[in-house]
Design a protein around this motif. Sequence first.
Motif, PDB file in Angstrom:
ATOM      1  N   PRO A  41       0.820  -1.214   0.000  1.00 57.22           N
ATOM      2  CA  PRO A  41       0.000   0.000   0.000  1.00 57.22           C
ATOM      3  C   PRO A  41       0.854   1.264   0.000  1.00 57.22           C
ATOM      4  O   PRO A  41       1.781   1.397   0.813  1.00 57.22           O
ATOM      5  CB  PRO A  41      -0.800  -0.128   1.304  1.00 57.22           C
ATOM      6  CG  PRO A  41      -0.868  -1.583   1.572  1.00 57.22           C
ATOM      7  CD  PRO A  41       0.430  -2.139   1.089  1.00 57.22           C
ATOM      8  N   GLY A  42       0.586   2.164  -0.929  1.00 57.71           N
ATOM      9  CA  GLY A  42       1.294   3.422  -0.994  1.00 57.71           C
ATOM     10  C   GLY A  42       2.692   3.343  -1.573  1.00 57.71           C
ATOM     11  O   GLY A  42       3.431   4.333  -1.550  1.00 57.71           O
ATOM     12  N   LYS A  43       3.058   2.176  -2.089  1.00 61.26           N
ATOM     13  CA  LYS A  43       4.409   2.017  -2.639  1.00 61.26           C
ATOM     14  C   LYS A  43       4.360   1.594  -4.092  1.00 61.26           C
ATOM     15  O   LYS A  43       3.330   1.123  -4.585  1.00 61.26           O
ATOM     16  CB  LYS A  43       5.192   0.992  -1.815  1.00 61.26           C
ATOM     17  CG  LYS A  43       5.464   1.422  -0.384  1.00 61.26           C
ATOM     18  CD  LYS A  43       6.399   0.458   0.319  1.00 61.26           C
ATOM     19  CE  LYS A  43       6.753   0.942   1.706  1.00 61.26           C
ATOM     20  NZ  LYS A  43       7.704   0.011   2.388  1.00 61.26           N
ATOM     21  N   GLU A  44       5.501   1.758  -4.763  1.00 67.88           N
ATOM     22  CA  GLU A  44       5.624   1.319  -6.141  1.00 67.88           C
ATOM     23  C   GLU A  44       5.693  -0.217  -6.181  1.00 67.88           C
ATOM     24  O   GLU A  44       6.149  -0.870  -5.236  1.00 67.88           O
ATOM     25  CB  GLU A  44       6.902   1.883  -6.761  1.00 67.88           C
ATOM     26  CG  GLU A  44       6.948   3.388  -6.858  1.00 67.88           C
ATOM     27  CD  GLU A  44       6.039   3.894  -7.962  1.00 67.88           C
ATOM     28  OE1 GLU A  44       5.403   4.943  -7.770  1.00 67.88           O
ATOM     29  OE2 GLU A  44       5.977   3.228  -9.019  1.00 67.88           O
ATOM     30  N   ARG A  45       5.254  -0.759  -7.302  1.00 69.44           N
ATOM     31  CA  ARG A  45       5.409  -2.204  -7.487  1.00 69.44           C
ATOM     32  C   ARG A  45       6.895  -2.515  -7.613  1.00 69.44           C
ATOM     33  O   ARG A  45       7.629  -1.798  -8.304  1.00 69.44           O
ATOM     34  CB  ARG A  45       4.648  -2.648  -8.730  1.00 69.44           C
ATOM     35  CG  ARG A  45       4.643  -4.152  -8.932  1.00 69.44           C
ATOM     36  CD  ARG A  45       3.486  -4.597  -9.805  1.00 69.44           C
ATOM     37  NE  ARG A  45       3.448  -3.934 -11.089  1.00 69.44           N
ATOM     38  CZ  ARG A  45       2.455  -4.095 -11.962  1.00 69.44           C
ATOM     39  NH1 ARG A  45       1.419  -4.864 -11.669  1.00 69.44           N
ATOM     40  NH2 ARG A  45       2.489  -3.473 -13.116  1.00 69.44           N
ATOM     41  N   ALA A  92       1.616  -7.321   0.835  1.00 71.79           N
ATOM     42  CA  ALA A  92       1.498  -6.680  -0.476  1.00 71.79           C
ATOM     43  C   ALA A  92       0.534  -7.482  -1.343  1.00 71.79           C
ATOM     44  O   ALA A  92       0.168  -8.609  -0.992  1.00 71.79           O
ATOM     45  CB  ALA A  92       2.856  -6.614  -1.171  1.00 71.79           C
ATOM     46  N   VAL A  93       0.174  -6.887  -2.474  1.00 71.12           N
ATOM     47  CA  VAL A  93      -0.452  -7.658  -3.535  1.00 71.12           C
ATOM     48  C   VAL A  93       0.677  -8.230  -4.387  1.00 71.12           C
ATOM     49  O   VAL A  93       1.569  -7.490  -4.815  1.00 71.12           O
ATOM     50  CB  VAL A  93      -1.389  -6.800  -4.392  1.00 71.12           C
ATOM     51  CG1 VAL A  93      -1.975  -7.624  -5.535  1.00 71.12           C
ATOM     52  CG2 VAL A  93      -2.501  -6.213  -3.531  1.00 71.12           C
ATOM     53  N   TYR A  94       0.635  -9.522  -4.608  1.00 70.70           N
ATOM     54  CA  TYR A  94       1.670 -10.195  -5.381  1.00 70.70           C
ATOM     55  C   TYR A  94       1.152 -10.506  -6.783  1.00 70.70           C
ATOM     56  O   TYR A  94       0.064 -11.058  -6.943  1.00 70.70           O
ATOM     57  CB  TYR A  94       2.102 -11.486  -4.686  1.00 70.70           C
ATOM     58  CG  TYR A  94       3.013 -11.221  -3.511  1.00 70.70           C
ATOM     59  CD1 TYR A  94       2.523 -10.645  -2.346  1.00 70.70           C
ATOM     60  CD2 TYR A  94       4.374 -11.516  -3.573  1.00 70.70           C
ATOM     61  CE1 TYR A  94       3.367 -10.372  -1.269  1.00 70.70           C
ATOM     62  CE2 TYR A  94       5.222 -11.263  -2.502  1.00 70.70           C
ATOM     63  CZ  TYR A  94       4.714 -10.683  -1.364  1.00 70.70           C
ATOM     64  OH  TYR A  94       5.549 -10.411  -0.309  1.00 70.70           O
TER      65      TYR A  94
END
Length: 122
Positions: A41-45, A92-94
Amino acid sequence: QVQLVESGGGSVQTGGSLRLSCAASGRTFSSLAMGWFRQAPGKEREFAAAISPGGVSTYYLDSVKGRFTISRDNAKNTVYLQMNSLKPEDTAVYYCAAKGPTTYYQGGYNYWGQGTQVTVSS
């Protein structure tokens, strides 16, 4: 075209394990470089892990080395990410990703799955 479908996400406590799977269709799987990326959340992939088409070479983000293992089964058109000793910062979303033969595994992927949520609680 390549279709990718991830599964295996979920919620675990710190120190727990999860195994993500990504099933591919639409193109000869054994010709594809496969990668796992994650976005908190709130970060770059960011790149997490990758594996060469034949499975001989693997690549990892420094922070997951020794805890995550990427593997593939070309007979099943599936790539896996075994995640051990999980930490809250792994939340995270993976995403699973695919590209053709390459010498650069940390980016430039053409095909992406829909993502699966991994949540690690302390």
